[in-house]
Design an enzyme around this catalytic site. Structure first.
Site, PDB file in Angstrom:
ATOM      1  N   ARG A   1     -10.342 -11.438   2.300  1.00  0.00           N
ATOM      2  CA  ARG A   1     -10.637 -13.158   1.726  1.00  0.00           C
ATOM      3  C   ARG A   1     -10.110 -14.307   1.705  1.00  0.00           C
ATOM      4  NH1 ARG A   1     -11.351  -9.906  -3.708  1.00  0.00           N
ATOM      5  NH2 ARG A   1     -11.175  -7.973  -2.085  1.00  0.00           N
TER       6      ARG A   1
ATOM      7  N   LYS B   1       1.082  -0.985   0.217  1.00  0.00           N
ATOM      8  CA  LYS B   1       0.453   0.052   0.020  1.00  0.00           C
ATOM      9  C   LYS B   1       1.042   0.963   0.067  1.00  0.00           C
ATOM     10  CE  LYS B   1      -4.201  -1.872   3.094  1.00  0.00           C
ATOM     11  NZ  LYS B   1      -4.976  -1.805   1.752  1.00  0.00           N
TER      12      LYS B   1
HETATM   13  N1  BES Z   1      -7.890  -3.944   4.712  1.00  0.00           N
HETATM   14  C1  BES Z   1      -8.236  -3.509   3.530  1.00  0.00           C
HETATM   15  C2  BES Z   1      -9.635  -2.436   3.200  1.00  0.00           C
HETATM   16  C3  BES Z   1      -9.365  -1.163   3.522  1.00  0.00           C
HETATM   17  C4  BES Z   1      -9.668  -0.276   3.035  1.00  0.00           C
HETATM   18  C5  BES Z   1     -10.587  -1.266   5.277  1.00  0.00           C
HETATM   19  C6  BES Z   1      -9.279   1.171   3.157  1.00  0.00           C
HETATM   20  C7  BES Z   1     -10.295   0.100   5.419  1.00  0.00           C
HETATM   21  C8  BES Z   1     -10.120   0.642   4.996  1.00  0.00           C
HETATM   22  C9  BES Z   1      -8.404  -4.354   2.062  1.00  0.00           C
HETATM   23  O1  BES Z   1      -6.962  -5.976   2.721  1.00  0.00           O
HETATM   24  C10 BES Z   1      -7.239  -3.938   1.766  1.00  0.00           C
HETATM   25  O2  BES Z   1      -6.618  -3.711   0.887  1.00  0.00           O
HETATM   26  N2  BES Z   1      -8.513  -4.333   0.121  1.00  0.00           N
HETATM   27  C11 BES Z   1      -8.500  -4.085  -1.069  1.00  0.00           C
HETATM   28  C12 BES Z   1      -8.622  -4.506  -2.186  1.00  0.00           C
HETATM   29  C13 BES Z   1      -8.510  -4.751  -3.907  1.00  0.00           C
HETATM   30  C14 BES Z   1      -6.628  -4.630  -3.583  1.00  0.00           C
HETATM   31  C15 BES Z   1      -8.847  -5.273  -4.140  1.00  0.00           C
HETATM   32  C16 BES Z   1      -9.252  -2.620  -1.417  1.00  0.00           C
HETATM   33  O3  BES Z   1      -9.825  -2.177  -0.725  1.00  0.00           O
HETATM   34  O4  BES Z   1      -8.209  -1.749  -2.066  1.00  0.00           O
HETATM   35 MN    MN Z   2      -5.292  -5.141   1.777  1.00  0.00          MN
END
Ligand code: BES
Ligand code: MN
Ligand code: ZN
Length: 500
Positions: free
Chosen positions: A350, A276
């Site tokens: 997931r 990230k």
């Molecule tokens: N933990 C994150 C989702 C999240 C994002 C929670 C912001 C709270 C605040 C999750 O693991 C994630 O990174 N999801 C990605 C999925 C994508 C790579 C398909 C997302 O939401 O960007």
């Molecule tokens: Mn994630």
């Protein structure tokens, strides 16, 4: 903060809280206080031209004549027919918020329900207590300086009521829930260098004091079970992944099928090799909010001795980049036997839930399984920070969850599932891939989870990424960062539908 229930009285020190309903109509106790104060309270209300008794409005009178109190807070209660338990909670919470650090040591509520409200005196008192306590939360253990700027100065809250025995009877179960919300908040607020998977598991183990059976599986045991999906996520971390199983057996029929809750417990989500950007990584200590909600719920059920069999399973991992980390392009094999092409290591929640879901269903044959996860950023695009996203294969369970959420002020909104979305996770080489295209990210994630729901199993998924923590505007009942979202909803779902 010490909470107590006592006969409704105006003869109290500290801050005296009285209710005024819509159109400035004084409730009986407020009338009486105004009389004692020689009309000073009505004069104060008349002098604040904007005060009309709407919810959220307050007139504060300092050193009122004829009363022992150091100040009187006249709080708006709105229309009687709209006033319910949630209104009482928000009212009490707003008073605690207002006086939080101002040095007032004692608050006494002398609130009568507005005319037309269905709330009985005992329930009114218990909900006032609940709101006051929920708002009194503070997470201060890492402050060594300037504590007085942050620490609450309220020492006692007395809830005046016309039904003391009734209030005292209703309160313990409600207090058990509040304490469990606090547990969830604390877990979410803890920094990730302190609360890594094994430490989270330790804190869950401490709940055995309340009668929960807590079992912790380490990586070797999970490997034996074939949990390649969950283990893949933790592979790049120095910290060992854990699966925690909490059981509460309170049903009258000992062998009754349990209700099951499954939580995403990513103690820190860096994204893994699909790293990230820095700004998006901040707050990812809260990526275990689903696991915190499940742990809090299990605590609540045990603490109030719920007449239900329940199981809570949380998958605890840390998602980190490293030479051993899972790569985008890797294929992992889940406990269900299905293979997953991991194209983005940041879609890790997931992967954790997949194995936790399979384990829970196969081991416990539950009545239903509900998973909670801070799963997608996309759910915030869809619903913002007010509603959690609900996905389910079962209309009855959906309705019950929606009703429970509404009753406790944690609203959820159902989104669709369907084959057209399921197609989006077809993989070129494996049974599925862990991401879809650019659209409907939250639904795609839910479709992925549904592939791990076994035949005939009632299932619901709550995407709580938008509600598990709060940066900006604070929720009325929740100061600070971790909200503890979900504990009240799940406890209520059980209380209203599954205790016999
Ligand atoms: N933990 C994150 C989702 C999240 C994002 C929670 C912001 C709270 C605040 C999750 O693991 C994630 O990174 N999801 C990605 C999925 C994508 C790579 C398909 C997302 O939401 O960007
Ligand atoms: Mn994630
Ligand atoms: Zn995550």
């Amino acid at each position: 903060m010490q909470l107590s229930f006592a006969a409704l009285s105006l003869n109290v020190a500290g801050a005296l809280v009285l209710g005024v309903q819509a159109d400035g109509v004084f409730t009986p106790s407020a009338m009486e206080a105004d009389k004692a104060a020689g009309g000073a309270l009505k004069r104060a209300v008349a002098a604040s031209s904007k005060f009309s008794g709407k919810t959220g409005q307050v007139v504060e009178v300092l050193a009122p004549p004829g009363l022992k109190a150091s100040r009187v807070l006249l709080v708006g209660m709105g229309k009687g027919e709209d006033f319910n338990g949630g209104s009482a909670e928000r009212l009490a919470a707003s008073v605690v918020a207002r006086l939080y650090t101002n040095g007032t040591p004692a608050i006494a509520f002398a609130i009568d329900a507005p005319k037309g409200a269905k709330l009985k005196p005992a329930a009114l008192a218990a909900h006032l207590a609940m709101g006051a306590k929920l708002r009194s939360y503070g997470f201060t253990q890492y402050r060594t300086k300037a504590r007085d700027e942050y620490e609450m100065t309220i020492k006692t809250v007395a809830i005046g009521t016309r039904d003391v025995p009734g209030a005292k009877k209703a309160w313990p179960a409600m207090e058990a829930v509040v304490d469990s919300v606090f547990l969830a908040r604390g877990l979410i607020n803890e920094p990730p260098n302190v609360l890594y998977p094994a430490e989270f598991a330790n804190r869950a183990k401490q709940l055995s004091k309340l009668g929960l059976k807590v079992e912790v599986l380490g990586e070797a045991q999970m490997k034996k079970l074939g949990m390649g999906s969950l283990l893949g996520v933790g592979q790049g971390s120095e910290r060992e992944s854990q699966l925690v199983v909490m059981r509460w057996n309170g049903a009258r029929k000992k062998d009754e099928a349990p209700v099951a809750f499954v939580g995403k417990g990513v103690c820190f989500d860096s994204g893994g090799l699909s790293l990230k950007p820095g700004a998006s990584m901040m707050g990812m200590k809260g990526d275990m909010g689903g696991a915190a909600a499940v742990t809090g719920t299990m605590r609540a059920l045990a603490a109030r001795k719920a007449k239900v069999n329940a199981v809570g399973v949380i998958g605890l991992v840390e998602n980190m980049p490293d030479g051993k980390a899972m790569r985008p392009d890797d294929v992992v094999t889940s406990m269900s036997g299905q293979t997953i092409e991991v194209l983005n290591t940041d879609a890790e929640g997931r992967l954790v839930l997949a194995d936790a879901l399979t384990y829970t269903q196969r081991k416990f044959k539950p009545k239903f399984v509900i998973d909670l996860a801070t799963l997608t950023g996309a759910i915030m695009i869809a619903l913002g920070n007010d509603h959690a996203g609900l996905f389910s294969n079962n209309d009855q369970l959906s309705t019950r969850l929606t009703d429970a959420g509404k009753a406790v002020g944690e609203p959820v909104w159902r989104l669709p599932l369907g084959d057209a979305y399921d197609k989006l996770i077809k993989s070129k080489i494996a049974d599925m891939k862990n991401i879809g295209g650019p659209y409907a990210g939250s639904i795609v994630a839910a479709q992925f989870l549904q592939r791990f729901v076994e035949k005939g199993q009632a299932w619901a998924h709550l995407d709580i990424a938008g509600v598990a923590w709060q940066d900006g505007e604070q929720k009325p009942l929740s100061p600070g960062w971790g909200v503890g979202w979900g504990v009240r909803t799940l406890d209520r779902l059980v209380a209203d539908n599954y205790e016999k």
